[in-house]
Scaffold this motif. Structure first.
Motif, PDB file in Angstrom:
ATOM      1  N   VAL A 159       0.857  -1.183   0.000  1.00 54.92           N
ATOM      2  CA  VAL A 159       0.000   0.000   0.000  1.00 54.92           C
ATOM      3  C   VAL A 159       0.895   1.235   0.000  1.00 54.92           C
ATOM      4  O   VAL A 159       1.800   1.359   0.834  1.00 54.92           O
ATOM      5  CB  VAL A 159      -0.933   0.025   1.228  1.00 54.92           C
ATOM      6  CG1 VAL A 159      -1.678   1.349   1.300  1.00 54.92           C
ATOM      7  CG2 VAL A 159      -1.918  -1.141   1.175  1.00 54.92           C
ATOM      8  N   LEU A 160       0.624   2.148  -0.930  1.00 57.12           N
ATOM      9  CA  LEU A 160       1.383   3.381  -1.041  1.00 57.12           C
ATOM     10  C   LEU A 160       0.449   4.547  -0.729  1.00 57.12           C
ATOM     11  O   LEU A 160      -0.493   4.818  -1.486  1.00 57.12           O
ATOM     12  CB  LEU A 160       1.970   3.533  -2.451  1.00 57.12           C
ATOM     13  CG  LEU A 160       2.735   2.323  -3.012  1.00 57.12           C
ATOM     14  CD1 LEU A 160       3.376   2.677  -4.341  1.00 57.12           C
ATOM     15  CD2 LEU A 160       3.771   1.808  -2.033  1.00 57.12           C
ATOM     16  N   GLY A 161       0.690   5.219   0.396  1.00 51.81           N
ATOM     17  CA  GLY A 161      -0.143   6.322   0.827  1.00 51.81           C
ATOM     18  C   GLY A 161       0.256   7.611   0.133  1.00 51.81           C
ATOM     19  O   GLY A 161       1.246   8.246   0.517  1.00 51.81           O
ATOM     20  N   SER A 167      -3.384  12.610   5.475  1.00 48.09           N
ATOM     21  CA  SER A 167      -3.342  11.218   5.047  1.00 48.09           C
ATOM     22  C   SER A 167      -4.022  10.257   6.016  1.00 48.09           C
ATOM     23  O   SER A 167      -3.672  10.177   7.196  1.00 48.09           O
ATOM     24  CB  SER A 167      -1.877  10.796   4.858  1.00 48.09           C
ATOM     25  OG  SER A 167      -1.759   9.415   4.691  1.00 48.09           O
ATOM     26  N   THR A 168      -4.988   9.508   5.489  1.00 51.89           N
ATOM     27  CA  THR A 168      -5.603   8.434   6.271  1.00 51.89           C
ATOM     28  C   THR A 168      -4.613   7.311   6.507  1.00 51.89           C
ATOM     29  O   THR A 168      -4.590   6.702   7.581  1.00 51.89           O
ATOM     30  CB  THR A 168      -6.847   7.896   5.535  1.00 51.89           C
ATOM     31  OG1 THR A 168      -7.795   8.945   5.377  1.00 51.89           O
ATOM     32  CG2 THR A 168      -7.493   6.764   6.308  1.00 51.89           C
ATOM     33  N   ALA A 272       6.895  13.550   8.177  1.00 48.58           N
ATOM     34  CA  ALA A 272       6.489  12.381   8.957  1.00 48.58           C
ATOM     35  C   ALA A 272       7.711  11.731   9.595  1.00 48.58           C
ATOM     36  O   ALA A 272       8.789  11.670   8.988  1.00 48.58           O
ATOM     37  CB  ALA A 272       5.757  11.377   8.068  1.00 48.58           C
ATOM     38  N   SER A 273       7.533  11.224  10.817  1.00 46.73           N
ATOM     39  CA  SER A 273       8.650  10.613  11.545  1.00 46.73           C
ATOM     40  C   SER A 273       9.092   9.305  10.912  1.00 46.73           C
ATOM     41  O   SER A 273      10.254   8.915  11.008  1.00 46.73           O
ATOM     42  CB  SER A 273       8.260  10.387  13.008  1.00 46.73           C
ATOM     43  OG  SER A 273       7.119   9.539  13.093  1.00 46.73           O
ATOM     44  N   ASP A 285       2.833  14.532  -0.076  1.00 45.64           N
ATOM     45  CA  ASP A 285       2.404  15.307   1.080  1.00 45.64           C
ATOM     46  C   ASP A 285       2.079  14.433   2.287  1.00 45.64           C
ATOM     47  O   ASP A 285       2.097  14.922   3.416  1.00 45.64           O
ATOM     48  CB  ASP A 285       1.169  16.141   0.730  1.00 45.64           C
ATOM     49  CG  ASP A 285       1.505  17.362  -0.115  1.00 45.64           C
ATOM     50  OD1 ASP A 285       2.704  17.593  -0.356  1.00 45.64           O
ATOM     51  OD2 ASP A 285       0.573  18.078  -0.531  1.00 45.64           O
ATOM     52  N   ALA A 286       1.779  13.178   2.079  1.00 47.15           N
ATOM     53  CA  ALA A 286       1.559  12.280   3.215  1.00 47.15           C
ATOM     54  C   ALA A 286       2.836  12.090   4.017  1.00 47.15           C
ATOM     55  O   ALA A 286       2.789  11.830   5.223  1.00 47.15           O
ATOM     56  CB  ALA A 286       1.041  10.926   2.725  1.00 47.15           C
ATOM     57  N   ALA A 287       3.989  12.216   3.353  1.00 46.52           N
ATOM     58  CA  ALA A 287       5.284  12.052   4.022  1.00 46.52           C
ATOM     59  C   ALA A 287       5.910  13.388   4.397  1.00 46.52           C
ATOM     60  O   ALA A 287       6.632  13.479   5.393  1.00 46.52           O
ATOM     61  CB  ALA A 287       6.244  11.279   3.109  1.00 46.52           C
ATOM     62  N   HIS A 288       5.643  14.425   3.612  1.00 45.99           N
ATOM     63  CA  HIS A 288       6.290  15.719   3.859  1.00 45.99           C
ATOM     64  C   HIS A 288       5.443  16.836   3.291  1.00 45.99           C
ATOM     65  O   HIS A 288       4.971  16.768   2.154  1.00 45.99           O
ATOM     66  CB  HIS A 288       7.684  15.764   3.221  1.00 45.99           C
ATOM     67  CG  HIS A 288       7.726  15.255   1.807  1.00 45.99           C
ATOM     68  ND1 HIS A 288       7.286  15.996   0.736  1.00 45.99           N
ATOM     69  CD2 HIS A 288       8.128  14.070   1.297  1.00 45.99           C
ATOM     70  CE1 HIS A 288       7.438  15.288  -0.370  1.00 45.99           C
ATOM     71  NE2 HIS A 288       7.940  14.116  -0.062  1.00 45.99           N
ATOM     72  N   LEU A 289       5.238  17.870   4.069  1.00 44.13           N
ATOM     73  CA  LEU A 289       4.537  19.065   3.614  1.00 44.13           C
ATOM     74  C   LEU A 289       5.572  20.170   3.437  1.00 44.13           C
ATOM     75  O   LEU A 289       6.151  20.643   4.413  1.00 44.13           O
ATOM     76  CB  LEU A 289       3.470  19.478   4.626  1.00 44.13           C
ATOM     77  CG  LEU A 289       2.208  18.606   4.642  1.00 44.13           C
ATOM     78  CD1 LEU A 289       1.397  18.883   5.894  1.00 44.13           C
ATOM     79  CD2 LEU A 289       1.367  18.865   3.402  1.00 44.13           C
ATOM     80  N   ILE A 290       5.825  20.549   2.198  1.00 39.13           N
ATOM     81  CA  ILE A 290       6.853  21.528   1.867  1.00 39.13           C
ATOM     82  C   ILE A 290       6.166  22.731   1.222  1.00 39.13           C
ATOM     83  O   ILE A 290       5.227  22.586   0.447  1.00 39.13           O
ATOM     84  CB  ILE A 290       7.882  20.933   0.878  1.00 39.13           C
ATOM     85  CG1 ILE A 290       8.469  19.626   1.428  1.00 39.13           C
ATOM     86  CG2 ILE A 290       8.980  21.937   0.573  1.00 39.13           C
ATOM     87  CD1 ILE A 290       9.295  19.784   2.664  1.00 39.13           C
ATOM     88  N   THR A 291       6.649  23.920   1.522  1.00 40.94           N
ATOM     89  CA  THR A 291       6.088  25.121   0.911  1.00 40.94           C
ATOM     90  C   THR A 291       6.045  25.001  -0.613  1.00 40.94           C
ATOM     91  O   THR A 291       6.962  24.455  -1.226  1.00 40.94           O
ATOM     92  CB  THR A 291       6.920  26.364   1.282  1.00 40.94           C
ATOM     93  OG1 THR A 291       6.422  27.488   0.544  1.00 40.94           O
ATOM     94  CG2 THR A 291       8.376  26.173   0.945  1.00 40.94           C
TER      95      THR A 291
END
Length: 507
Positions: A159-161, A167-168, A272-273, A285-291
Motif C-alpha cells: 500500500v502506497l499512501g 493522510s488516512t 512524517a517521523s 504530502d503524506a510524508a512531507h509538507l513543503i512550501t
C-alpha cells in the motif's frame, strides 16, 4: 511477478499518486489507484513542473501528453517589485548539456491530473473509494474501502499512501508529523488578462517579484495568468475586487481582469517521523509538507515517485530482497527534511529581499532539481566530479541504430558503463544477474570481430568519458549513480558484486 498475484494499491489520485502508478506500470507492476472523491480535484493548486519531474515522466512513458497540455519556459525570472526591473534570471538553457529537457513547464494541477489519469488503463483509477482501514499480513495487505455500494475489501501486495497532508494511511499507521507551520499563508488566484498585445509586459512565464513589504509570483499558465502572494496572519481571504486590485498593484493597469479561481494555502515544513511500516509506505504530502514556493511541493513528491517504484519491481520480480525497500526512506527523507526545506527558506529570503538570487549553471541545476544527490551525503546541488548518489547527466551516445541517451539505457535496468577502449576487446559478459546490463562506451567504435557489437556504444569526442573519467559507473533505474570506480580488466566482476550488494542479495 513471483511473490504475489495481488496488485500494489495506491491511495490517492493526486499528481503523486498518479505518477507513482504510472511508474509501477512502466516497470510491469500491477496497480490500482483508490480515490476518495467522486471526481479528480478541480481546485486551483500547483502549477509548475520542474525539469527533474519531466525526466521522471519521460522514463514512465508519460511525458508527451503532459507537454501537450503545458506551456514550456526557459527562464525563471527575478523582478524587483519597486522598480519593475529584472534582478537576474535562471536560464534553463544552460542545462542543454545535462538533459534532453532544458526547460520547465507550467500546467495547473486540475488540468494535469486528468492527463495523467488518461494514461492508465481503464479501471486502474477507482473513484469514490475511500480508505477506511487496512490490516497487514506476512504476504500482503487487506484494505477496507467505503464505496457508494458499501464497504468492500481488497487484497494488495503493498500500500502506497499518496493521500495528502491529511493522510488516512499515515493516521492509521499512527505516524507523527514534526516541523512547523508558518503564520503567513499564501493566496493563489488565476486571472485572465491581456499581457501580450493590448498591454504587453514581456514578463518571463515564471516571474518572482521580490519586495521587503510584499512579494508576488506571476505564472503564465496555458489559459490564464496565476498570481501568488502572501496573506498576513488572520487576514480574511480577499474578495474578487480586492484580488484584481492586488494584481494591478504589481503589474499596473491592464484593462479587464477576470477571476477564474482562487485558493489559500497554509504554509508548512512538516515531515512524517517514519515513511514505512512493513508493506505500507508514505509518499508526497503524506510524508512531507513543503512550501509550494519554487514549485517544491509537488516536485519533491515526484522524487519519491521516482525512487520507490523500481525498488518494488525488483522485489516483486525476485531480483532483490525486501531490504532494498529500506533505501526509499533513507534516501528521500533527507531530501525533504534538509534539501527542500533549505531551498524553501532560501526562496523566502530571496522574495523578502533578505538575500540575493544568482543565475548561473549551479542555480539552474538547483532550481530544476537536477542537482539532487541521494544518500548519506545528500545535497541539492553538486560541484566537482560526479559521485555516488548524483543524478547522472543524460548524455547522448550512439547504438547500432542511432542515438540513445544514458537515461534511456537504464529505464528498467541497472546498467554498468565501462568507459574504456573498445579496440582492446575488454571482457564484458553477455549474461549476469537479472536486472543488470554491462556495456562498453568508447570513442573507438567496436570492431565487428570484437564480440562487443551488441554491448558497445559509440561516444564521439569522448563526451561521456570526459564527464566521468576512466571509470566504470553503475547507474540505477532512476538514473542515479550507484557505484563508480577506476576501470580495470576485472571491473566487470567488481560491478557484478556491487550490483548484488545494491539489491541486497550479496552474502
Amino acid at each position: 511477478m513471483n511473490t504475489s498475484d495481488s496488485p500494489v494499491a495506491v491511495i490517492g489520485a493526486g499528481p503523486i499518486g498518479l505518477i507513482t502508478a504510472l511508474g509501477l506500470v512502466a516497470h510491469g507492476v500491477p496497480v490500482v489507484v483508490f480515490e476518495a472523491g467522486d471526481e479528480l480535484s478541480a481546485e486551483t493548486r500547483a502549477g509548475t513542473i520542474l525539469t527533474r519531474t519531466l525526466e521522471v515522466l519521460d522514463r514512465y512513458d508519460a511525458l508527451g501528453p503532459v507537454l501537450e497540455a503545458s506551456l514550456r519556459l526557459d527562464e525563471i525570472g527575478e523582478v524587483d517589485r519597486a522598480t519593475g526591473t529584472s534582478t537576474g534570471s535562471v536560464l534553463t538553457s544552460a542545462l542543454a548539456g545535462e538533459t534532453r529537457f532544458p526547460f520547465v513547464v507550467n500546467v495547473p494541477q486540475h488540468e494535469l491530473e486528468p492527463v495523467l489519469a488518461s494514461m492508465l488503463a481503464p479501471g486502474t483509477v477507482r473513484m469514490g473509494h475511500r480508505l477506511v482501514d487496512f490490516t497487514q499480513h506476512e504476504d500482503g495487505v487487506t484494505l477496507q474501502l467505503s464505496t457508494p455500494d458499501g464497504t468492500v475489501g481488497f487484497a494488495a501486495a503493498y500500500v502506497l499512501g499518496c493521500d495528502g497532508g491529511r493522510s488516512t494511511v499515515r493516521e492509521r499507521l499512527g505516524v507523527e508529523v514534526g516541523g512547523h507551520t508558518l503564520e503567513q499563508r499564501y493566496m493563489l488566484v488565476d486571472l485572465v488578462c491581456d499581457l501580450d498585445i493590448a498591454h504587453p509586459r514581456d514578463y518571463p512565464y515564471l516571474a518572482y517579484f521580490g519586495d521587503r513589504e510584499e512579494w508576488m509570483v506571476l505564472v503564465r499558465q496555458p489559459h490564464c495568468w496565476r498570481f501568488v502572494f502572501p496573506l498576513a496572519p488572520g487576514r480574511d481571504e480577499p474578495a474578487s475586487d480586492e484580488l484584481r486590485d492586488k494584481a494591478r498593484h504589481f503589474i499596473g493597469e491592464v484593462g479587464s481582469l477576470e477571476v477564474l479561481g482562487s485558493n489559500v494555502y497554509t504554509v508548512h515544513h512538516r515531515v512524517a517521523s517514519s515513511w514505512r511500516d512493513s508493506r505500507v509506505f508514505l509518499l508526497g504530502d503524506a510524508a512531507h509538507l513543503i512550501t509550494p514556493m519554487w514549485a517544491l511541493g509537488l516536485n519533491t513528491g515526484v522524487l519519491d515517485a521516482s525512487n520507490l517504484p523500481w525498488r518494488l519491481a525488483w522485489v516483486l520480480r525476485g531480483w532483490a530482497s525486501e531490504a532494498l525497500l529500506d533505501g526509499y526512506e533513507a534516501e528521500q527523507k533527507p531530501v525533504a527534511v534538509h534539501g527542500s526545506g533549505a531551498m524553501a527558506e532560501a526562496a523566502r529570503a530571496v522574495m523578502d529581499r533578505r538575500s540575493d538570487s544568482v543565475a548561473g549553471w549551479r542555480d539552474a541545476m538547483t532550481r530544476t532539481l537536477l542537482g539532487v544527490r541521494l544518500g548519506a551525503d545528500w545535497s541539492m546541488t553538486r560541484t566537482g566530479p560526479l559521485r555516488v548518489g548524483d543524478r547522472a547527466p543524460d548524455l547522448r551516445i550512439f547504438g547500432l541504430r542511432g542515438p540513445v541517451h544514458l537515461h534511456e539505457l537504464c529505464r528498467d535496468s541497472f546498467v554498468a558503463l565501462h568507459l574504456t577502449d573498445a579496440r582492446r576487446r575488454p571482457f564484458i559478459p553477455a549474461d549476469g544477474p537479472a536486472g543488470l546490463r554491462q556495456v562498453v562506451v568508447s570513442r573507438w567504435d567496436a570492431p565487428h570481430d570484437s564480440g562487443l557489437r551488441s554491448r558497445a556504444y559509440f561516444d564521439p569526442g569522448d563526451t561521456v568519458r570526459e564527464r566521468f573519467g576512466d571509470v566504470v559507473v553503475l547507474l540505477r533505474p532512476d538514473a542515479h549513480i550507484a557505484h563508480i570506480e577506476p576501470w580495470t580488466a576485472a571491473s566487470w566482476q567488481s560491478v557484478q558484486d556491487r550490483y548484488l550488494l545494491e539489491v541486497r542479495l550479496a552474502g
